[in-house]
Scaffold this motif. Structure first.
Motif, PDB file in Angstrom:
ATOM      1  N   ALA A 152       1.108   6.690 -19.100  1.00 24.01           N
ATOM      2  CA  ALA A 152       1.974   5.632 -19.654  1.00 24.01           C
ATOM      3  C   ALA A 152       2.749   4.932 -18.538  1.00 24.01           C
ATOM      4  N   ALA A 153       3.168   5.668 -17.515  1.00 20.40           N
ATOM      5  CA  ALA A 153       3.927   5.034 -16.427  1.00 20.40           C
ATOM      6  C   ALA A 153       2.971   4.295 -15.485  1.00 20.40           C
ATOM      7  N   GLU A 154       1.867   4.939 -15.182  1.00 20.63           N
ATOM      8  CA  GLU A 154       0.945   4.367 -14.205  1.00 20.63           C
ATOM      9  C   GLU A 154       0.294   3.080 -14.682  1.00 20.63           C
ATOM     10  N   SER A 155       0.067   2.993 -16.006  1.00 26.24           N
ATOM     11  CA  SER A 155      -0.592   1.790 -16.528  1.00 26.24           C
ATOM     12  C   SER A 155       0.242   0.545 -16.209  1.00 26.24           C
ATOM     13  N   GLN A 156       1.548   0.713 -16.017  1.00 31.51           N
ATOM     14  CA  GLN A 156       2.423  -0.424 -15.708  1.00 31.51           C
ATOM     15  C   GLN A 156       2.818  -0.428 -14.227  1.00 31.51           C
ATOM     16  N   LYS A 157       2.199   0.411 -13.460  1.00 29.63           N
ATOM     17  CA  LYS A 157       2.542   0.575 -12.037  1.00 29.63           C
ATOM     18  C   LYS A 157       4.020   0.940 -11.849  1.00 29.63           C
ATOM     19  N   ASN A 170      -0.381  13.070  -7.313  1.00 25.56           N
ATOM     20  CA  ASN A 170       0.452  11.949  -7.773  1.00 25.56           C
ATOM     21  C   ASN A 170       1.700  11.902  -6.886  1.00 25.56           C
ATOM     22  N   PRO A 171       1.532  11.614  -5.579  1.00 25.62           N
ATOM     23  CA  PRO A 171       2.682  11.758  -4.671  1.00 25.62           C
ATOM     24  C   PRO A 171       3.802  10.760  -4.936  1.00 25.62           C
ATOM     25  N   TYR A 172       3.553   9.799  -5.823  1.00 29.33           N
ATOM     26  CA  TYR A 172       4.573   8.797  -6.162  1.00 29.33           C
ATOM     27  C   TYR A 172       5.336   9.168  -7.438  1.00 29.33           C
ATOM     28  N   ALA A 173       5.121  10.396  -7.933  1.00 32.04           N
ATOM     29  CA  ALA A 173       5.781  10.802  -9.192  1.00 32.04           C
ATOM     30  C   ALA A 173       6.918  11.783  -8.920  1.00 32.04           C
ATOM     31  N   ASN A 174       7.956  11.672  -9.727  1.00 31.96           N
ATOM     32  CA  ASN A 174       9.002  12.690  -9.745  1.00 31.96           C
ATOM     33  C   ASN A 174       8.728  13.594 -10.935  1.00 31.96           C
ATOM     34  N   LEU A 175       8.556  14.884 -10.676  1.00 29.32           N
ATOM     35  CA  LEU A 175       8.294  15.803 -11.784  1.00 29.32           C
ATOM     36  C   LEU A 175       9.393  16.852 -11.791  1.00 29.32           C
ATOM     37  N   THR A 176       9.967  17.074 -12.957  1.00 26.81           N
ATOM     38  CA  THR A 176      11.000  18.102 -13.064  1.00 26.81           C
ATOM     39  C   THR A 176      10.596  19.051 -14.177  1.00 26.81           C
ATOM     40  N   PHE A 177      10.696  20.324 -13.893  1.00 30.91           N
ATOM     41  CA  PHE A 177      10.364  21.301 -14.936  1.00 30.91           C
ATOM     42  C   PHE A 177      11.489  22.327 -15.014  1.00 30.91           C
ATOM     43  N   VAL A 178      12.026  22.496 -16.214  1.00 33.43           N
ATOM     44  CA  VAL A 178      13.041  23.531 -16.430  1.00 33.43           C
ATOM     45  C   VAL A 178      12.396  24.582 -17.314  1.00 33.43           C
ATOM     46  N   THR A 202       6.705   8.904  -1.921  1.00 26.32           N
ATOM     47  CA  THR A 202       6.474   7.469  -1.695  1.00 26.32           C
ATOM     48  C   THR A 202       6.622   6.744  -3.032  1.00 26.32           C
ATOM     49  N   THR A 203       6.856   5.432  -2.961  1.00 26.21           N
ATOM     50  CA  THR A 203       6.815   4.667  -4.216  1.00 26.21           C
ATOM     51  C   THR A 203       5.573   3.773  -4.241  1.00 26.21           C
ATOM     52  N   ASP A 204       4.761   3.876  -3.185  1.00 25.29           N
ATOM     53  CA  ASP A 204       3.487   3.142  -3.189  1.00 25.29           C
ATOM     54  C   ASP A 204       2.590   3.734  -4.258  1.00 25.29           C
ATOM     55  N   MET A 205       1.932   2.868  -4.995  1.00 22.84           N
ATOM     56  CA  MET A 205       1.039   3.369  -6.051  1.00 22.84           C
ATOM     57  C   MET A 205      -0.300   2.666  -5.963  1.00 22.84           C
ATOM     58  N   LEU A 236      -6.920   7.284  -5.501  1.00 28.73           N
ATOM     59  CA  LEU A 236      -5.647   7.378  -4.784  1.00 28.73           C
ATOM     60  C   LEU A 236      -5.684   6.585  -3.486  1.00 28.73           C
ATOM     61  N   GLY A 237      -6.804   6.624  -2.808  1.00 27.63           N
ATOM     62  CA  GLY A 237      -6.889   6.007  -1.485  1.00 27.63           C
ATOM     63  C   GLY A 237      -6.528   7.050  -0.432  1.00 27.63           C
TER      64      GLY A 237
END
Ligand SMILES: Nc1ncnc2c1ncn2[C@@H]1O[C@H](COP(=O)(O)OP(=O)(O)OP(=O)(O)O)[C@@H](O)[C@H]1O
Ligand SMILES: [Mg+2]
Length: 508
Positions: free
Chosen positions: A44-49, A199-207, A220-223, A317-318
């Protein structure tokens, strides 16, 4: 005795056969549920860059059996959100989704998110809550949903609308499910680590249920460019698809039909093909007989002049991002990555990307550590059945000076509009000849470079050893020779040592 027949719905089928979607036992179920919901959020996030921010919380609710507990799973994202009219079916009707398109997405079946909710429902008998806003309106919609399994329809228990004061956009899913977190914990943590890698441009948090926080911060924020939807390629067409296209087409002639509905077919190619197929260019496609359609399908596969599919429907990814991801999660001493040119199997475009890492944070397990990814999803089960595992096993590693007891990690990423998964649980990739060949070629390329690195290293090590022997013995030899010659002054060996060292350092 008279046989009785009945029809069951898609929901009912997956309710009865949840193992094939990965919901095999309470430990695996909790892992698969997290994975499916997180993957929807990333899509859902990636589809909108939009660089994804995904927050996952698993909290303890109550005990269930001796080993299993009831947990509440909450996943929040900053993705595109869902319009309220689609929310009930997107989460309450199996085989319903927005990703049955010809472009690369993690989701493909229209099943995963619903399977998680269905599993939650049958183990805890509670409704799921879905809150979403697409950012186009100032309203946030919250639905409480259950699935009518026999009819495969959503049941709306409650619906609320709030004003979106903070300009929030995204989706929040919350539901309860039975599971065995303690058992599934290693796999879940591994899943997050590998998801962060690819997905090095993602922030993932797990509790987790103990309140422990695991944070994977973006490097990075490059996508990568989001994929564009494409048309079917002639090599991948069958009679069913052709008939469907004919029934909806508005094109009056065969030339136009081929140009309008197929990927990479222009006017000239269409004409050449029709000559090859012996059909008049201005024949109306709706007038084709069944026999003509079958012949057309066969010839579409045989004709050699169609251009291969282009890769705009893929979003690999490139090399740079793959490097960033691997450095971020493994921090190896040496890393080489390689992206293959687009290729196809049965008309489906795909790209293979490979990374090979040595030393540093790469675990030493006595075997090559294989990280498998498909459309940026980590594949964590059934490694030995996967095509990559087989290709690695069939390579002659001695040629590249590499061996399984070295700390070597191999990262294989396959992206495609249709990843050849063997199960709907997306665990491993089928051994298709074209895919196997691309993986093998990519592997050879990175292995060659790793081989250079390893032989350079071996050489440097040898030199270091040689020099250390010189510096250990030369002073003594000088001392003894001075003594033997009856001289008081010990000759200066520094110059000699330096000349040997210089030779050594030049060789590096
Ligand atoms: N977090 C989300 N944000 C926006 N849309 C979502 C989200 N989660 C699910 N959806 C929508 O709901 C649909 C159904 O999701 P579901 O996971 O059931 O199937 P899928 O992702 O299409 O395919 P797969 O079974 O392979 O996961 C998706 O196609 C998507 O349109
Ligand atoms: Mg999904």
């Amino acid at each position: 005795m008279v046989q009785t027949f009945e029809e069951i719905s898609a929901s009912d089928f997956f309710y009865r056969n949840r193992d094939i979607a990965g919901f095999t036992n309470p430990s695996r179920a909790i892992f698969v549920a997290i994975r499916e919901i997180v993957e929807n959020s990333l899509d859902a996030a990636e589809s909108q860059k939009i660089p994804p921010d995904v927050y996952v919380r698993l909290s303890y609710e109550a005990g269930a059996t001796k080993e299993t507990q009831i947990y509440k799973l909450r996943v929040e994202d900053n993705g595109c959100g869902i319009q309220p009219r689609f929310i009930p079916s997107a989460f309450g009707q199996i085989l319903y989704g927005s990703k049955y398109k010809l472009k690369q997405t993690r989701g493909t079946f229209g099943l995963g998110g619903k399977m998680a909710l269905l599993y939650g429902q049958i183990t805890t008998h509670q409704a799921a809550t879905v809150t979403s806003c697409t950012g186009d309106t100032n309203k946030i919609y919250t639905f409480q949903l259950m699935i009518d399994i026999q009819r495969n329809r959503p049941v709306i228990i409650d619906r609320k609308v709030q004003i979106n004061k903070d300009n929030w956009r995204g989706t929040i899913i919350e539901f309860t499910l039975e599971g065995d977190y303690l058992r599934s914990m290693p796999k879940i943590l591994e899943y997050f680590k590998q998801t962060a890698m690819v997905n090095p441009y993602a922030n993932l948090t797990f509790v987790d249920p103990k309140g422990r926080l695991y944070k994977f911060t973006r490097a990075t924020t490059d996508m990568p460019e989001p994929p564009k939807e494409t048309l079917p390629h002639p090599y991948g067409v069958d009679v069913e698809l052709l008939q469907r296209l004919i029934s909806v087409t508005e094109c009056p002639t065969m030339t136009e039909f081929l140009r309008y509905h197929f990927h990479r077919v222009g006017g000239i190619t269409a004409q050449k093909f029709l000559e090859f197929n012996e059909l008049p260019p201005n024949k109306n496609p709706k007038k084709l007989t069944h026999i003509e359609i079958v012949k057309l399908t066969q010839n579409l596969k045989k004709f050699k002049d169609f251009l291969p599919p282009d890769a705009s429907c893929l979003s690999p990814l490139g090399e740079e991002l793959l490097k960033t991801g691997i450095m971020k999660e493994l921090n190896p001493e040496y890393l080489v990555v390689h992206q293959r040119k687009p290729s196809t199997y049965a008309g489906h475009p795909f790209i293979v990307e490979i990374g090979m890492a040595y030393g540093g944070g790469v675990p030493k397990t006595g075997n090559f550590v294989l990280y498998r990814f498909a459309n940026k999803i980590p594949l964590l089960y059934d490694e030995a059945s996967d095509v990559s595992y087989r290709v690695i096993g069939s390579m002659n590693w001695r040629r590249y000076k590499a061996s399984a007891d070295m700390p070597i990690a191999i990262v294989v990423h396959i992206c495609s509009t249709k990843v050849p998964y063997k199960t709907v649980g997306k665990e491993f990739i089928a051994d298709r000849a074209e895919v196997r060949r691309e993986i093998a070629n990519a592997l050879r390329e990175v292995a060659r470079q790793l081989g250079h690195f390893l032989s350079r290293r071996e050489h440097v090590d040898r030199e270091k050893k040689r020099i250390s022997i010189f510096s250990k013995y030369l002073p003594r030899i000088a001392e003894f020779s001075a003594m033997l010659a009856g001289k008081e002054r010990i000759p200066d060996i520094d110059k000699l040592l330096k000349s040997v060292q210089k030779y050594g350092s030049e060789e590096k």
